[in-house]
Design a protein around this motif. Structure first.
Motif, PDB file in Angstrom:
ATOM      1  N   UNK A 127       1.171  -1.209  -0.076  1.00  0.00           N
ATOM      2  CA  UNK A 127      -0.515  -0.130  -0.109  1.00  0.00           C
ATOM      3  C   UNK A 127       1.031   1.046   0.115  1.00  0.00           C
ATOM      4  N   UNK A 128       1.149   1.984  -0.448  1.00  0.00           N
ATOM      5  CA  UNK A 128       1.464   3.392  -1.265  1.00  0.00           C
ATOM      6  C   UNK A 128       2.967   3.496  -1.882  1.00  0.00           C
ATOM      7  N   UNK A 129       3.391   2.532  -2.610  1.00  0.00           N
ATOM      8  CA  UNK A 129       4.762   1.915  -3.073  1.00  0.00           C
ATOM      9  C   UNK A 129       3.884   2.148  -4.646  1.00  0.00           C
ATOM     10  N   UNK A 130       5.189   2.379  -5.163  1.00  0.00           N
ATOM     11  CA  UNK A 130       5.205   2.362  -6.687  1.00  0.00           C
ATOM     12  C   UNK A 130       6.040   1.460  -7.063  1.00  0.00           C
ATOM     13  N   UNK A 131       5.602   0.465  -8.234  1.00  0.00           N
ATOM     14  CA  UNK A 131       6.688  -0.434  -8.975  1.00  0.00           C
ATOM     15  C   UNK A 131       6.097  -0.550  -9.561  1.00  0.00           C
ATOM     16  N   UNK A 132       7.879  -0.508 -10.966  1.00  0.00           N
ATOM     17  CA  UNK A 132       8.323  -0.270 -12.435  1.00  0.00           C
ATOM     18  C   UNK A 132       7.999  -1.298 -12.713  1.00  0.00           C
ATOM     19  N   UNK A 133       7.383  -1.890 -13.329  1.00  0.00           N
ATOM     20  CA  UNK A 133       7.663  -3.322 -14.058  1.00  0.00           C
ATOM     21  C   UNK A 133       8.605  -2.636 -15.643  1.00  0.00           C
ATOM     22  N   UNK A 134       9.671  -3.766 -16.176  1.00  0.00           N
ATOM     23  CA  UNK A 134      10.142  -3.143 -16.850  1.00  0.00           C
ATOM     24  C   UNK A 134      10.617  -4.468 -18.281  1.00  0.00           C
ATOM     25  N   UNK A 135      10.243  -3.804 -18.798  1.00  0.00           N
ATOM     26  CA  UNK A 135      11.265  -5.609 -19.994  1.00  0.00           C
ATOM     27  C   UNK A 135      11.155  -5.193 -21.140  1.00  0.00           C
ATOM     28  N   UNK A 136      12.273  -6.157 -22.428  1.00  0.00           N
ATOM     29  CA  UNK A 136      11.824  -5.838 -23.943  1.00  0.00           C
ATOM     30  C   UNK A 136      10.829  -6.612 -23.935  1.00  0.00           C
ATOM     31  N   UNK A 137       9.939  -5.582 -25.225  1.00  0.00           N
ATOM     32  CA  UNK A 137       8.533  -6.320 -25.767  1.00  0.00           C
ATOM     33  C   UNK A 137       9.002  -7.356 -27.227  1.00  0.00           C
ATOM     34  N   UNK A 138       9.227  -8.452 -26.758  1.00  0.00           N
ATOM     35  CA  UNK A 138      10.216  -9.501 -27.743  1.00  0.00           C
ATOM     36  C   UNK A 138       8.737 -10.280 -28.661  1.00  0.00           C
ATOM     37  N   UNK A 139       7.609  -9.838 -28.668  1.00  0.00           N
ATOM     38  CA  UNK A 139       6.434 -10.611 -29.697  1.00  0.00           C
ATOM     39  C   UNK A 139       5.659  -9.346 -29.932  1.00  0.00           C
ATOM     40  N   UNK A 140       3.617 -10.071 -30.640  1.00  0.00           N
ATOM     41  CA  UNK A 140       2.660  -9.438 -31.092  1.00  0.00           C
ATOM     42  C   UNK A 140       2.286  -9.691 -30.850  1.00  0.00           C
ATOM     43  N   UNK A 141       0.463  -9.316 -30.452  1.00  0.00           N
ATOM     44  CA  UNK A 141      -0.645  -9.734 -30.407  1.00  0.00           C
ATOM     45  C   UNK A 141      -1.571  -9.652 -29.445  1.00  0.00           C
ATOM     46  N   UNK A 142      -2.751 -10.333 -29.088  1.00  0.00           N
ATOM     47  CA  UNK A 142      -3.321  -9.833 -27.694  1.00  0.00           C
ATOM     48  C   UNK A 142      -3.085 -10.586 -26.803  1.00  0.00           C
ATOM     49  N   UNK A 143      -2.935  -9.703 -26.150  1.00  0.00           N
ATOM     50  CA  UNK A 143      -3.172 -10.058 -24.881  1.00  0.00           C
ATOM     51  C   UNK A 143      -3.523  -9.137 -23.413  1.00  0.00           C
ATOM     52  N   UNK A 144      -3.948  -9.635 -22.539  1.00  0.00           N
ATOM     53  CA  UNK A 144      -4.154  -8.681 -21.158  1.00  0.00           C
ATOM     54  C   UNK A 144      -3.622  -8.792 -20.037  1.00  0.00           C
ATOM     55  N   UNK A 145      -4.105  -7.940 -18.796  1.00  0.00           N
ATOM     56  CA  UNK A 145      -3.233  -8.147 -17.442  1.00  0.00           C
ATOM     57  C   UNK A 145      -4.156  -7.534 -16.635  1.00  0.00           C
ATOM     58  N   UNK A 146      -3.995  -8.475 -15.349  1.00  0.00           N
ATOM     59  CA  UNK A 146      -4.598  -8.851 -14.737  1.00  0.00           C
ATOM     60  C   UNK A 146      -3.935  -9.150 -12.989  1.00  0.00           C
ATOM     61  N   UNK A 147      -4.662  -8.878 -12.047  1.00  0.00           N
ATOM     62  CA  UNK A 147      -4.058  -8.883 -10.332  1.00  0.00           C
ATOM     63  C   UNK A 147      -3.943 -10.490 -10.037  1.00  0.00           C
ATOM     64  N   UNK A 148      -2.955 -10.531  -9.650  1.00  0.00           N
ATOM     65  CA  UNK A 148      -2.382 -11.644  -8.650  1.00  0.00           C
ATOM     66  C   UNK A 148      -2.346 -11.740  -7.327  1.00  0.00           C
TER      67      UNK A 148
END
Length: 345
Positions: A127-148
């Protein structure tokens, strides 16, 4: 694989000739825009490679009722994120909840510590924190994102992710619509899970009975009932949670709201269909028209023509309509409130 409840079987329906309203719709900025007035039309598209997301609490209204949702940037579904193959994605996620959160980039190839599964690849976002996801994009297409985290996905913490190819897309199309299918309940997901653990058939309100056997109303012989009994299975348990508890959504719109996507006659329209539900399987069809499947779970496939396809939890399918001479209306047949066909003059 279990089939779906009958009140979920019709997902895409309603076509009418003409495109006279297209010019007016062109001013609407959202990927989840609708041709029906007064509905949520401000879900934004966030173009990469730099994206900022905020997870928080929001009210969510559907079918005349308002409940509590966990959203990203205040919308349900979350914003459409658009990246391009070859970029380095930098996605900053700020948690304004009073509990941990996370984002998993479903189907995306990336370093393990950017995968976003708490307790497996990273500790989660406090809570109250910020996380930075950083990664190379090496593919293309339709995806989605969600909480775990903490069943937040079932409360609205999910959104579409489109990665465009670095070069020319092998799939030719003139226009696209992103279609996020999901289920929603005003009953908290922890309460749903608790009831299922106590009684797996808790939400099944259409069970076989002795009187149904005698009268024949159940449509099952005694031999068939013995077979199911020997497997310790309920023949009417086609979904753990069904339409008596869930409202089914297209881009955050309920059965009576009739999300609508428009296009000019003759255009090749690409539908990017994502199943972001908690546990529902959908059968997708466009009455009277065929579809060509061109992409499955982010991978281009040899084109397959079909009249209907079944999409399970977390899957994605891209299809091209075989007839582009209509205006497309997308709705849900919920059972209690039939979907409306939208006729545009």
């Amino acid at each position: 694989m279990r089939s779906i409840q009958s009140d979920r079987r019709a997902l895409l329906r309603g076509f009418a000739g003409g495109a006279g309203l297209f010019a007016a719709q062109g001013l609407m900025p959202a990927w989840a825009q609708s041709g029906s007035a007064g509905l949520r039309t401000d879900l934004p598209t966030l173009d990469g490679p730099d994206v900022r997301l905020t997870v928080g609490h929001s009210p969510f209204t559907v079918g005349g009722r308002t409940g509590h949702a966990i959203t990203v940037n205040g919308t349900l579904p979350a914003p459409l994120i658009r990246l391009r193959e070859g970029q380095t994605a930098r996605l900053s996620v700020t948690n304004t909840l009073d509990e941990d959160t996370s984002i998993h980039w479903h189907g995306v190839l990336l370093p393990f510590h950017m995968d976003g599964v708490p307790g497996v690849s990273f500790p989660g976002i406090r809570p109250g924190e910020t996380f930075r996801y950083e990664f190379p994009v090496i593919q293309s297409g339709t995806f989605w994102y969600h909480s775990h985290s903490n069943l937040q996905e079932a409360m609205g913490h999910y959104g579409p992710l489109i990665i465009d190819p670095a070069g020319v897309d092998p799939v030719a199309y003139d226009r696209e619509h992103v279609i996020v299918l999901s289920d929603w309940s005003f009953l908290h997901p922890h309460e749903i899970l608790d009831r299922l653990k106590k009684s797996p058939g808790y939400f099944n309100q259409s069970r076989t009975t002795l009187s149904g056997l005698v009268s024949g109303e159940d449509g099952m012989s005694l031999e068939e009932r013995r077979m199911w009994g020997g497997m310790r299975m309920d023949p009417r348990d086609i979904a753990d949670v069904n339409g008596t508890t869930y409202t089914y959504l297209v881009n955050g719109h309920g059965p009576t709201e009739n999300w609508t996507g428009l296009f000019r006659p003759g255009e090749r329209v690409r539908l990017r269909v994502i199943n972001a539900s908690a546990m529902s399987i959908f059968n997708v069809r466009i009455p009277g028209l065929g579809m060509t499947v061109v992409n499955a779970d982010g991978e281009n496939v040899r084109p397959v023509e079909t009249d209907e396809f079944q999409i399970s939890v977390a899957e994605t399918y891209d299809v091209i309509g075989l007839d582009g001479a209509h205006v497309l209306a997308v709705g849900i047949d919920h059972g209690h409130a039939p979907a409306r066909d939208t006729h545009l003059e």
